[in-house]
Enzyme design. Sequence first.
Site, PDB file in Angstrom:
ATOM      1  N   LYS A   1       0.958  -1.217   0.492  1.00 55.24           N
ATOM      2  CA  LYS A   1       0.035   0.014   0.204  1.00 55.24           C
ATOM      3  C   LYS A   1       0.421   1.626   0.340  1.00 55.24           C
ATOM      4  CE  LYS A   1      -3.815  -2.567   2.153  1.00 55.24           C
ATOM      5  NZ  LYS A   1      -4.835  -2.460   3.447  1.00 55.24           N
TER       6      LYS A   1
ATOM      7  N   TYR B   1     -12.643  -3.868  -3.677  1.00 58.27           N
ATOM      8  CA  TYR B   1     -13.566  -4.475  -2.336  1.00 58.27           C
ATOM      9  C   TYR B   1     -14.470  -5.013  -2.327  1.00 58.27           C
ATOM     10  CZ  TYR B   1      -9.203  -3.161   0.466  1.00 58.27           C
ATOM     11  OH  TYR B   1      -8.204  -3.728   0.584  1.00 58.27           O
TER      12      TYR B   1
ATOM     13  N   ARG C   1      -0.839 -14.913   4.360  1.00 57.67           N
ATOM     14  CA  ARG C   1      -0.804 -13.816   5.231  1.00 57.67           C
ATOM     15  C   ARG C   1      -0.152 -14.436   6.876  1.00 57.67           C
ATOM     16  NH1 ARG C   1      -5.434 -10.945   3.994  1.00 57.67           N
ATOM     17  NH2 ARG C   1      -6.643 -10.864   5.867  1.00 57.67           N
TER      18      ARG C   1
ATOM     19  N   THR D   1      -4.990  -7.736  10.991  1.00 60.04           N
ATOM     20  CA  THR D   1      -5.421  -6.732  10.070  1.00 60.04           C
ATOM     21  C   THR D   1      -4.661  -5.353  11.143  1.00 60.04           C
ATOM     22  OG1 THR D   1      -7.061  -7.771   9.818  1.00 60.04           O
ATOM     23  CG2 THR D   1      -7.116  -5.386   9.437  1.00 60.04           C
TER      24      THR D   1
ATOM     25  N   ARG E   1       2.461  -7.353   9.319  1.00 61.68           N
ATOM     26  CA  ARG E   1       2.353  -5.902  10.215  1.00 61.68           C
ATOM     27  C   ARG E   1       2.556  -5.440  12.278  1.00 61.68           C
ATOM     28  NH1 ARG E   1      -3.123  -7.624   7.476  1.00 61.68           N
ATOM     29  NH2 ARG E   1      -3.286  -6.451   5.516  1.00 61.68           N
TER      30      ARG E   1
ATOM     31  N   HIS F   1      -1.833  -5.897   1.413  1.00 63.66           N
ATOM     32  CA  HIS F   1      -3.279  -5.961   1.334  1.00 63.66           C
ATOM     33  C   HIS F   1      -2.722  -7.741   1.168  1.00 63.66           C
ATOM     34  CE1 HIS F   1      -6.437  -7.238  -0.006  1.00 63.66           C
ATOM     35  NE2 HIS F   1      -6.108  -8.099  -1.533  1.00 63.66           N
TER      36      HIS F   1
ATOM     37  N   GLU G   1      -9.322 -11.701  -7.196  1.00 65.42           N
ATOM     38  CA  GLU G   1      -8.394 -10.012  -7.056  1.00 65.42           C
ATOM     39  C   GLU G   1      -7.005 -10.317  -8.465  1.00 65.42           C
ATOM     40  OE1 GLU G   1      -9.204  -9.461  -2.703  1.00 65.42           O
ATOM     41  OE2 GLU G   1      -7.117 -10.189  -3.142  1.00 65.42           O
TER      42      GLU G   1
HETATM   43  P1  ATP Z   1      -6.877  -6.090   3.529  1.00 63.60           P
HETATM   44  O1  ATP Z   1      -7.711  -6.808   2.326  1.00 63.60           O
HETATM   45  O2  ATP Z   1      -6.091  -4.910   3.008  1.00 63.60           O
HETATM   46  O3  ATP Z   1      -5.698  -7.179   3.302  1.00 63.60           O
HETATM   47  P2  ATP Z   1      -7.709  -7.345   5.397  1.00 63.60           P
HETATM   48  O4  ATP Z   1      -8.118  -8.575   5.143  1.00 63.60           O
HETATM   49  O5  ATP Z   1      -6.168  -7.829   6.745  1.00 63.60           O
HETATM   50  O6  ATP Z   1      -6.137  -6.438   4.881  1.00 63.60           O
HETATM   51  P3  ATP Z   1     -10.077  -6.304   5.862  1.00 63.60           P
HETATM   52  O7  ATP Z   1     -10.915  -6.611   6.385  1.00 63.60           O
HETATM   53  O8  ATP Z   1     -10.526  -7.167   4.653  1.00 63.60           O
HETATM   54  O9  ATP Z   1      -8.673  -6.296   6.600  1.00 63.60           O
HETATM   55  O10 ATP Z   1     -10.145  -4.465   5.268  1.00 63.60           O
HETATM   56  C1  ATP Z   1      -9.296  -3.938   4.092  1.00 63.60           C
HETATM   57  C2  ATP Z   1      -8.430  -3.300   5.109  1.00 63.60           C
HETATM   58  O11 ATP Z   1      -9.225  -1.739   5.227  1.00 63.60           O
HETATM   59  C3  ATP Z   1      -7.260  -2.956   5.635  1.00 63.60           C
HETATM   60  O12 ATP Z   1      -6.610  -3.253   5.266  1.00 63.60           O
HETATM   61  C4  ATP Z   1      -7.588  -1.930   6.446  1.00 63.60           C
HETATM   62  O13 ATP Z   1      -6.674  -1.239   5.944  1.00 63.60           O
HETATM   63  C5  ATP Z   1      -8.730  -1.520   6.074  1.00 63.60           C
HETATM   64  N1  ATP Z   1      -8.689  -1.582   7.927  1.00 63.60           N
HETATM   65  C6  ATP Z   1     -10.618  -2.384   7.511  1.00 63.60           C
HETATM   66  N2  ATP Z   1     -11.544  -2.174   8.730  1.00 63.60           N
HETATM   67  C7  ATP Z   1     -10.922  -1.020   9.443  1.00 63.60           C
HETATM   68  C8  ATP Z   1     -11.405  -0.201  10.079  1.00 63.60           C
HETATM   69  N3  ATP Z   1     -12.236  -0.639  11.331  1.00 63.60           N
HETATM   70  N4  ATP Z   1     -10.822   0.973  10.259  1.00 63.60           N
HETATM   71  C9  ATP Z   1     -10.276   1.645   9.718  1.00 63.60           C
HETATM   72  N5  ATP Z   1      -9.413   0.224   9.190  1.00 63.60           N
HETATM   73  C10 ATP Z   1     -10.390  -0.369   8.637  1.00 63.60           C
HETATM   74 MG    MG Z   2      -9.139  -8.349   3.013  1.00 60.78          MG
END
Ligand code: ATP
Ligand code: MG
Length: 202
Positions: free
Chosen positions: A15, A55, A120, A126, A137, A160, A171
């Site tokens: 990112k 998304y 992962r 996250t 992370r 991501h 994706e």
């Molecule tokens: P990614 O899909 O980016 O690998 P992830 O699968 O761990 O991350 P997701 O739940 O898919 O998490 O959320 C996607 C992205 O959105 C997160 O990586 C983070 O940058 C952001 N994000 C998720 N939840 C929140 C939140 N509650 N507040 C702010 N940002 C968030």
């Molecule tokens: Mg995700």
Amino acid sequence: MEQDGKKEKTLVIIKPDGIQRSLVGELIKRYERSGLKLVGLKMFVPTDAFIEQHYSLDPDWKMKAGEKAIAAYDKKGIAPPSREPLEVGEKVLRNLKKYLSSGPVVTMVWQGMHAVEIVRKITGGTEPLTSDVGTIRGDLTIDSYAVADTGDRAVRNLIHASGSHEEAQKEIPLWFKAEELINYRLLNESILYDVNLGGILE
Ligand code: ATP
Ligand code: MG
């Protein structure tokens, strides 16, 4: 899983914060040293609309992202900004579009046995505040849901990574044309996958 497990693929995006923190080399290294094979790589500035498309590949993503954030607040005994997962998810998407279109990203496809799960695991959970030490992370950044919410922005967590095999299969074609993925042999693979370690000793 695809029939040939060694060909399992997953999408990784560095990112904009990863690039601004000069971590591109370090981040690639963490995946590369696992033994997975890099089969696609490029850098560009995604548009807001493209991130929305990414998304929206999983129609339940907003709901799941909202539920995950609310559960993280509850675990810490802090009141979430809203109890409605869809509302939280909607706000996250709005902020994510701003975050991911703010500058260049580096996108990659990694291939190999258990690619999705291995990536992962290396990436970590996250929220950097609670992701395990030893993960990207957990080691290389410091953000939290609470601080991100206060600033009305997305959690800056460097990477991501596709969350499941199904997610990866949707994706990868969005981010890469078929001809941008390279089929090639990596010498390491015989050590990782061959049944017998013949041919080492002379
Ligand atoms: P990614 O899909 O980016 O690998 P992830 O699968 O761990 O991350 P997701 O739940 O898919 O998490 O959320 C996607 C992205 O959105 C997160 O990586 C983070 O940058 C952001 N994000 C998720 N939840 C929140 C939140 N509650 N507040 C702010 N940002 C968030
Ligand atoms: Mg995700």
